[in-house]
Enzyme design. Structure first.
Site, PDB file in Angstrom:
ATOM      1  N   TRP A 130       8.489  16.621  48.186  1.00 36.29           N
ATOM      2  CA  TRP A 130       8.554  15.177  48.019  1.00 36.29           C
ATOM      3  C   TRP A 130       8.390  14.406  49.323  1.00 36.29           C
ATOM      4  O   TRP A 130       8.182  13.204  49.300  1.00 36.29           O
ATOM      5  CB  TRP A 130       9.919  14.801  47.411  1.00 36.29           C
ATOM      6  CG  TRP A 130      11.054  15.493  48.109  1.00 36.29           C
ATOM      7  CD1 TRP A 130      11.675  16.642  47.710  1.00 36.29           C
ATOM      8  CD2 TRP A 130      11.667  15.121  49.346  1.00 36.29           C
ATOM      9  NE1 TRP A 130      12.641  17.009  48.622  1.00 36.29           N
ATOM     10  CE2 TRP A 130      12.666  16.087  49.632  1.00 36.29           C
ATOM     11  CE3 TRP A 130      11.496  14.055  50.234  1.00 36.29           C
ATOM     12  CZ2 TRP A 130      13.469  16.025  50.776  1.00 36.29           C
ATOM     13  CZ3 TRP A 130      12.285  13.998  51.378  1.00 36.29           C
ATOM     14  CH2 TRP A 130      13.258  14.984  51.630  1.00 36.29           C
ATOM     15  N   LYS A 154       2.332  21.469  40.687  1.00 42.98           N
ATOM     16  CA  LYS A 154       3.742  21.331  40.321  1.00 42.98           C
ATOM     17  C   LYS A 154       4.390  20.576  41.478  1.00 42.98           C
ATOM     18  O   LYS A 154       4.698  21.149  42.523  1.00 42.98           O
ATOM     19  CB  LYS A 154       4.404  22.689  40.116  1.00 42.98           C
ATOM     20  CG  LYS A 154       5.843  22.607  39.570  1.00 42.98           C
ATOM     21  CD  LYS A 154       6.842  22.255  40.635  1.00 42.98           C
ATOM     22  CE  LYS A 154       8.257  22.232  40.136  1.00 42.98           C
ATOM     23  NZ  LYS A 154       8.956  20.950  40.361  1.00 42.98           N
ATOM     24  N   HIS A 155       4.579  19.275  41.305  1.00 41.84           N
ATOM     25  CA  HIS A 155       5.146  18.460  42.370  1.00 41.84           C
ATOM     26  C   HIS A 155       6.673  18.462  42.267  1.00 41.84           C
ATOM     27  O   HIS A 155       7.257  18.901  41.266  1.00 41.84           O
ATOM     28  CB  HIS A 155       4.609  17.033  42.276  1.00 41.84           C
ATOM     29  CG  HIS A 155       4.347  16.410  43.610  1.00 41.84           C
ATOM     30  ND1 HIS A 155       5.127  16.657  44.727  1.00 41.84           N
ATOM     31  CD2 HIS A 155       3.390  15.541  44.024  1.00 41.84           C
ATOM     32  CE1 HIS A 155       4.663  15.973  45.746  1.00 41.84           C
ATOM     33  NE2 HIS A 155       3.607  15.288  45.355  1.00 41.84           N
ATOM     34  N   SER A 157      10.357  17.237  41.602  1.00 39.66           N
ATOM     35  CA  SER A 157      10.776  16.529  40.400  1.00 39.66           C
ATOM     36  C   SER A 157      11.188  15.086  40.646  1.00 39.66           C
ATOM     37  O   SER A 157      11.331  14.311  39.687  1.00 39.66           O
ATOM     38  CB  SER A 157      11.941  17.286  39.735  1.00 39.66           C
ATOM     39  OG  SER A 157      11.498  18.533  39.238  1.00 39.66           O
ATOM     40  N   GLY A 206       7.637  24.010  51.304  1.00 38.77           N
ATOM     41  CA  GLY A 206       9.026  23.816  50.907  1.00 38.77           C
ATOM     42  C   GLY A 206       9.970  24.620  51.765  1.00 38.77           C
ATOM     43  O   GLY A 206       9.660  24.988  52.894  1.00 38.77           O
ATOM     44  N   SER A 207      11.104  24.955  51.194  1.00 40.40           N
ATOM     45  CA  SER A 207      12.151  25.674  51.928  1.00 40.40           C
ATOM     46  C   SER A 207      11.842  27.164  52.010  1.00 40.40           C
ATOM     47  O   SER A 207      11.035  27.700  51.242  1.00 40.40           O
ATOM     48  CB  SER A 207      13.494  25.475  51.241  1.00 40.40           C
ATOM     49  OG  SER A 207      13.511  26.131  49.977  1.00 40.40           O
ATOM     50  N   GLU A 228       4.015  27.268  53.576  1.00 37.73           N
ATOM     51  CA  GLU A 228       4.392  26.417  54.717  1.00 37.73           C
ATOM     52  C   GLU A 228       5.836  26.027  54.475  1.00 37.73           C
ATOM     53  O   GLU A 228       6.144  25.227  53.596  1.00 37.73           O
ATOM     54  CB  GLU A 228       3.484  25.183  54.798  1.00 37.73           C
ATOM     55  CG  GLU A 228       3.641  24.412  56.110  1.00 37.73           C
ATOM     56  CD  GLU A 228       4.685  23.318  56.038  1.00 37.73           C
ATOM     57  OE1 GLU A 228       5.823  23.596  56.494  1.00 37.73           O
ATOM     58  OE2 GLU A 228       4.400  22.231  55.545  1.00 37.73           O
ATOM     59  N   LEU A 229       6.733  26.639  55.255  1.00 39.86           N
ATOM     60  CA  LEU A 229       8.158  26.552  54.980  1.00 39.86           C
ATOM     61  C   LEU A 229       8.869  25.693  56.020  1.00 39.86           C
ATOM     62  O   LEU A 229       8.268  24.859  56.674  1.00 39.86           O
ATOM     63  CB  LEU A 229       8.745  27.959  54.877  1.00 39.86           C
ATOM     64  CG  LEU A 229       7.976  28.892  53.917  1.00 39.86           C
ATOM     65  CD1 LEU A 229       8.584  30.278  53.903  1.00 39.86           C
ATOM     66  CD2 LEU A 229       7.915  28.304  52.521  1.00 39.86           C
ATOM     67  N   CYS A 262       9.149  18.834  58.176  1.00 41.47           N
ATOM     68  CA  CYS A 262       9.272  20.185  58.726  1.00 41.47           C
ATOM     69  C   CYS A 262       8.962  20.217  60.216  1.00 41.47           C
ATOM     70  O   CYS A 262       9.453  21.081  60.931  1.00 41.47           O
ATOM     71  CB  CYS A 262       8.332  21.137  57.986  1.00 41.47           C
ATOM     72  SG  CYS A 262       8.757  21.372  56.253  1.00 41.47           S
ATOM     73  N   GLU A 359      17.960  24.452  59.896  1.00 39.27           N
ATOM     74  CA  GLU A 359      17.155  23.231  59.846  1.00 39.27           C
ATOM     75  C   GLU A 359      17.994  22.128  59.223  1.00 39.27           C
ATOM     76  O   GLU A 359      18.517  22.290  58.119  1.00 39.27           O
ATOM     77  CB  GLU A 359      15.890  23.447  59.010  1.00 39.27           C
ATOM     78  CG  GLU A 359      15.052  22.187  58.883  1.00 39.27           C
ATOM     79  CD  GLU A 359      13.819  22.374  58.012  1.00 39.27           C
ATOM     80  OE1 GLU A 359      12.821  21.670  58.253  1.00 39.27           O
ATOM     81  OE2 GLU A 359      13.854  23.204  57.083  1.00 39.27           O
TER      82      GLU A 359
END
Length: 465
Positions: A130, A154-155, A157, A206-207, A228-229, A262, A359
């Site tokens: 997001w 899948k974005h 929520s 994401g994470s 890409e975390l 990030c 993080e």
């Protein structure tokens, strides 16, 4: 988590959506498969023409989409509009360069013609976050679609209207039906989509835990993935640096996107010779930022995106203070409606504290003092992450050491870390694998096919791998 738009500046739910059921997901995947049959045969020049048109749509509707982004996730409006325009830039970059990136590559061989051909794989699932709801989708979609793949999004929520708007951009640009589709589904439904044999690859921003799930499921099904975390990027300042520029950039980097990126500068590592002055001025600049309504053009920083993000940041700061860290400014959520957290600076952070090892996805800067360049590099590398890094020095020998010894996918010298279409983006260690953007990004989801046409009629090398 509900699929809903909740204004993070007020906490008000504005619109809610029902998740697709298994039958509806199946229909969309089948539509993607059908679209791929024609899209892969579409000349790359035509695919590029349509991608250039997508850039035009984004530019024409930048203000509209910017307001939608701010409403859904809270970044200042000017930054949201800039994100839409950056997405247009990414589309235009691949529209102008995809044909060159995908052209056959000849290999010189005696008595034969050999070349490499790049061909698309099929439907690719993109699980996107997001925090940059347009840019992070387009930096996947622009290269993947111009390469001839089709996209399933899948974005996150909490940004469903942004997800649907992106699908609308491709529709308005004239892309064939099914080439890009949004799946309004929950996280629990992702595994089934990845394991579906009609879906040929997956990418996630994401994470790290989410990366383990998506990468693991892709691996179990023998499918390529790009991850890409998270990141805990170091920002190193040495005595020879332009201190004014370094200070301004450190503040900008740490509070960019309300501190939710990030590649924010999360750990500020300063040489002891300049540490006292840097700390004083950095704290003053952070404390002076205006936090408030992201639609107000005078606001420097808006709210965090969700109550869970606010609670997580607050907990990490409290645990760090309990471990011995010192709060120099900020440190507590702001009163009132919305999910606001002030620019915060922590110092004297001991080993084991969250602000040193985790993080923090909010506007919290961790300050460290280094005796010399060796300690600066050691501090930079002590986390499990390795996404971006920024080092500020005008000493050529120090620059070379930072470039060579920092364990990260990206090292920026005397510059803010950013993603831009011209250079690859990605990390190492727990920050993921694979690369987005540049020519590396467009080749992540293609079949790198070797073609050998023997003109000699011989059997050279038979039986030898």
């Amino acid at each position: 988590m509900a699929i809903a738009t909740v204004n993070p500046a007020t906490g008000e739910e504005l619109k809610r959506f029902e998740a697709l059921d298994r039958e509806q997901i199946d229909e969309k995947i089948e539509r993607a498969v059908g679209a791929f049959r024609g899209w892969r045969e579409t000349p790359v020049q035509e695919r590029c023409r349509l991608m250039a048109r997508a850039a035009e749509v984004l530019e024409e509707r930048a203000e509209e989409f910017g307001r939608l982004i701010t409403t859904e996730m809270g970044k200042p409006l000017a930054a949201a509009v800039a994100e839409v325009r950056k997405s247009a830039r990414g589309c235009r970059y691949y529209a102008q360069n995809a044909a060159r990136f995908l052209a056959d590559e000849e290999v010189e061989l005696e008595g034969a013609r050999a070349f490499v051909r790049y061909q698309p794989l099929g439907p690719v699932l993109a699980v996107m976050p997001w925090n940059f709801p347009f840019w992070q989708v387009f930096r996947f979609a622009a290269p993947a679609l111009t390469a001839g793949n089709v996209g399933l999004l899948k974005h996150a929520s909490n940004v469903p209207q942004s997800a649907l708007a992106i699908e609308e951009v491709f529709r308005q640009a004239g892309f064939p039906e099914g080439v890009f589709q949004t799946l309004l589904i929950g996280a629990s439904q992702v595994r089934d989509v990845i394991s579906d044999p009609r879906v040929r690859a997956a990418t996630l921003t994401g994470s790290t835990p989410a990366g383990r799930d998506v990468g693991g499921e892709a691996g179990r099904n023998i499918k390529p993935s790009v991850l890409e975390l998270g990141g805990s990027d170091p920002f190193i300042v040495m005595p020879s640096a332009d201190l004014d520029r370094a200070l301004d950039t450190a503040v900008t980097s740490r509070t960019l996107n309300n501190g939710q990126s990030c590649i924010n500068a999360k750990r500020i590592i300063v040489h002891r010779q300049i540490a006292e002055e840097f700390t004083r001025r950095f704290v003053e600049k952070m404390a002076s930022l205006k936090v408030g309504d992201p639609m107000d053009e005078t606001t420097d920083m808006g709210p965090l995106a969700m109550p869970s993000i606010l609670e997580g940041v607050d907990e990490q700061v409290r645990r760090s203070v309990e471990a011995g860290a010192k709060v120099l400014t900020g440190g507590k959520p702001l009163d009132g409606p919305g999910y606001f957290y002030p620019p915060t600076v922590l110092a004297e952070i001991p080993e084991g504290a969250p602000a040193r090892e985790e993080e923090i996805f909010g506007p919290v800067a961790s300050l460290f003092t280094a005796r010399d360049i060796d300690e600066a590099i050691r501090l930079a590398n002590e986390t499990p992450f390795g996404l971006g890094s920024s080092a500020w020095t005008n000493d050529p020998e120090e620059q070379e050491r930072f470039v060579d010894e920092i364990e990260a996918g990206m090292v920026y010298i005397n510059r803010l870390v950013e993603s831009t279409p011209e250079v690859p983006f990605g990390g190492v260690k727990s920050s993921g694998y694979g690369r987005e953007l540049s020519h590396f990004g467009i080749r992540e989801f293609v079949n790198v096919k070797t073609v050998w046409i023997d003109a000699s009629g011989g059997e050279r090398g038979r039986g030898v791998e």
